[in-house]
Structure formats: structure tokens, C-alpha cells
Design a protein around this motif. Sequence first.
Motif, PDB file in Angstrom:
ATOM      1  N   THR A   1      -1.203   0.018 -14.440  1.00 53.59           N
ATOM      2  CA  THR A   1      -1.325  -1.069 -13.347  1.00 53.59           C
ATOM      3  C   THR A   1      -2.652  -1.804 -13.761  1.00 53.59           C
ATOM      4  OG1 THR A   1      -2.811   0.319 -12.002  1.00 53.59           O
ATOM      5  CG2 THR A   1      -0.528   0.500 -11.325  1.00 53.59           C
TER       6      THR A   1
ATOM      7  N   GLU B   1       0.765  -1.102  -0.008  1.00 54.02           N
ATOM      8  CA  GLU B   1       0.193  -0.006  -0.137  1.00 54.02           C
ATOM      9  C   GLU B   1       0.809   1.290  -0.078  1.00 54.02           C
ATOM     10  OE1 GLU B   1      -4.037  -1.353   2.387  1.00 54.02           O
ATOM     11  OE2 GLU B   1      -2.425  -1.146   3.475  1.00 54.02           O
TER      12      GLU B   1
ATOM     13  N   ASP C   1      -1.206   6.355 -14.391  1.00 54.31           N
ATOM     14  CA  ASP C   1      -0.876   5.256 -13.414  1.00 54.31           C
ATOM     15  C   ASP C   1      -1.905   4.095 -13.523  1.00 54.31           C
ATOM     16  OD1 ASP C   1       1.678   6.597 -12.900  1.00 54.31           O
ATOM     17  OD2 ASP C   1       0.614   7.512 -10.719  1.00 54.31           O
ATOM     18  N   PHE C   2      -2.997   4.699 -13.369  1.00 50.29           N
ATOM     19  CA  PHE C   2      -4.244   3.830 -13.351  1.00 50.29           C
ATOM     20  C   PHE C   2      -4.102   2.658 -14.587  1.00 50.29           C
ATOM     21  CE2 PHE C   2      -8.435   2.612 -14.665  1.00 50.29           C
ATOM     22  CZ  PHE C   2      -8.883   2.052 -13.285  1.00 50.29           C
TER      23      PHE C   2
ATOM     24  N   ASN D   1       0.603   8.365  -2.973  1.00 47.33           N
ATOM     25  CA  ASN D   1      -0.358   9.236  -3.783  1.00 47.33           C
ATOM     26  C   ASN D   1      -1.125  10.265  -2.782  1.00 47.33           C
ATOM     27  OD1 ASN D   1       0.555   8.301  -6.072  1.00 47.33           O
ATOM     28  ND2 ASN D   1      -0.997   6.731  -6.270  1.00 47.33           N
ATOM     29  N   VAL D   2      -1.534   9.760  -1.891  1.00 48.84           N
ATOM     30  CA  VAL D   2      -2.481  10.216  -0.807  1.00 48.84           C
ATOM     31  C   VAL D   2      -1.843  11.681  -0.293  1.00 48.84           C
ATOM     32  CG1 VAL D   2      -3.543  10.431   1.264  1.00 48.84           C
ATOM     33  CG2 VAL D   2      -3.967   8.417  -0.047  1.00 48.84           C
TER      34      VAL D   2
ATOM     35  N   ARG E   1      -2.422  10.439 -12.485  1.00 52.71           N
ATOM     36  CA  ARG E   1      -2.941   9.576 -11.854  1.00 52.71           C
ATOM     37  C   ARG E   1      -3.774   8.670 -12.812  1.00 52.71           C
ATOM     38  NH1 ARG E   1      -0.519  10.635  -8.179  1.00 52.71           N
ATOM     39  NH2 ARG E   1      -1.291  11.692  -6.483  1.00 52.71           N
TER      40      ARG E   1
ATOM     41  N   ARG F   1       0.039   4.052  -2.799  1.00 51.51           N
ATOM     42  CA  ARG F   1      -1.211   4.494  -2.771  1.00 51.51           C
ATOM     43  C   ARG F   1      -1.026   5.543  -1.578  1.00 51.51           C
ATOM     44  NH1 ARG F   1      -4.845  -0.741  -3.476  1.00 51.51           N
ATOM     45  NH2 ARG F   1      -3.674  -1.461  -1.407  1.00 51.51           N
TER      46      ARG F   1
END
Length: 333
Positions: A222, A178, A218-219, A184-185, A215, A181
Motif C-alpha cells: 500500500t 476502513e 500488505d504494508f 485485519n483487526v 501484515r 483495516r
Amino acid sequence: MHLAQFRTADLPAGDRFDAWHEMTSNALISTVVTTESVDDFTATVKVLDLGAVQLSTVSYPPLRATRTARIIRRSDPDLYYVSLPLRGRLGVRHVGRDADIDTDHFVVIDTSQPGVVVNSEPVKHLIVQVPRAELPFKPSALNTAVARPLPIGGGIGALLVNVAQQMMGSVDAFRPAEGMRLANVVVDLVTSVLAGHLHNGGAARDAAQRLLQRRIFDFIETRLPDQALSPSVVAAAHNISVRYLQLLFQDQGLTVSGWIRERRLDRCRRDLRDPALAGRPVHAIGARWGLPDPTAFNRAFKQAFGVPPGDYRRQQLELEGCADGQGVCAQRQ
């Protein structure tokens, strides 16, 4: 995702300063440090590595830390530091500006520029370390915020502090996978905080659009193996319309479907030249990356790279020293 902690209290008094200086130079940033507390230096460092992003809390007695042009030439990580005092005050002299930072403010430091940080009292501060490339601002826009006392406020700024502290205090609650992620937050929160202080609506909108574009890329990256990946799936995942998604890609000189196909073919090309995968059928390589139709895969690959995928594999394996296309490789001399 990894948490490291260091306390000078665990060392003999005479070794503390040198050990702390070495540790922070490696884990944080290289500086020249002077202090009157060399003989009994009491300090702590906690570092949470999230990959591209790093969170740290650092406490130490009065000192002066100088980052010189010579140090930058030797080691420039190309980062921005967002420093938020949790206790005490920091004095920052950087890019021709002087800033006095208390617990109600934060300061942005550009590691590629010389500067001095001074504290005349014990201090503890939170550092959010973000690569320049991760922040979706034009350098000219962000430079206006560097080395200025920026209010944290009770909104996004306070949320950034709370989230960062919670992450550092609850590492065991997160899975190692994680880390990206969570990074990214943090980047999203830092971007929102800085956008609110740029006083430039165009810069803020531009930053938001760049962040969304990254974003989305990246989405897609993956989810390339997913045959169902499409513009509508990408748009829905980011709560935008397909039309707006297409406009974002048009701004980059791309189409969504074209980019997905290009990235899939590039992954296939990488696998086809990998000797470890020489025994896997060509059509299985295509299917692995969301291109299950052998005929369409062959046609698209030849159009992109000039040769069919089977011929490409044979050429590459010969260059790699493989005797055939079935995974039997010669010993390298």
C-alpha cells in the motif's frame, strides 16, 4: 464494507422458511436444512461484509443443518467459521467429533468438510467467517481445534465477541475504506484466540510470525508510491528491529529492499502495458511508483525484464492494437 439485514417477520408466514434458507445459503454457506417450524419460521440474519472477512449474527428456531460432500463439491468457499452462541446451544457433528456448544464456548467449523449443526432450542450465534488463507496456521495445527468446544474465557475471546458486536452495531461510524483495516483487526483477534487453544508453543509462534509477515507485505504494497519507503520505515511501523525484519524476509528467500524494488517494477510494468496510460511519459510511470530517477529506473527495469521500459511499452501497445506510444489506439475489430 456493507451491512445487510433480513427478518422473516417481514414476509408472509408461508414464505419465511424458503426465503431464509435461500438467503443464508447465498450469504453464509449452503446446507440442507430441516425443521418442524416450516409453517411459521421466525429468524433473523445480519451480515457485515468486510471483504475477505465476514461477520454475521443469526437467530432461528430448532433445526438441523447438514453440509454434505455433494454440496461441498458444488460450492466450497474454503473458509473457517468461528461460531459463538450468544443464546441457546449448538450441537456440532463434524470431522468425526461431537461438540455441544453453549454461550461460554465457541466452535471452529471447516467448510471444506461435511458436518451437521443441530439446535433443539431457539439459538442466536455470532459467526466470524475467515478464508483459510487468511489464518496463519498450518492446516495440521488448526485441524486439532476444529469441532471442539473451546472456552471463550474473559480475555482475547471476550474481546473478539465485543469487537465483532460493536462493529456490527456501529457500521455508520466507520468509513467504507476502513473495511480492510477492520478485517485485519478481526483476523488478528481470531488468530490470537485460536493460538491460545492449540496448546503448541511452536504452532503459536509460527502463526504469529506468519501473521506479521503478511501484515508487512500488505504494508509495503500500500506504500509503494512513497519514495521514503525503506526497511527502517517498515520495521518502525511494525515495532520490530531492522535486523528482525531482514530475518523474516530471509526466511522467505528475499531481502526487504529487493522485494520493494520488485513490487515497484511490477506495478510499473502493469502501467506500461495499459493503453489508458499510453500518453503518460515513461519516467512519470517510474516516479509514480517510487522510482523517480529515470536512469536508475531504466537500468532496473531492463535488468528485471530484459528490455528498457520504453521498448517494453511499445511492444505491449502494439500487441494491444495501439498505433503509437502516445495513447492513440486503433478500434478493435
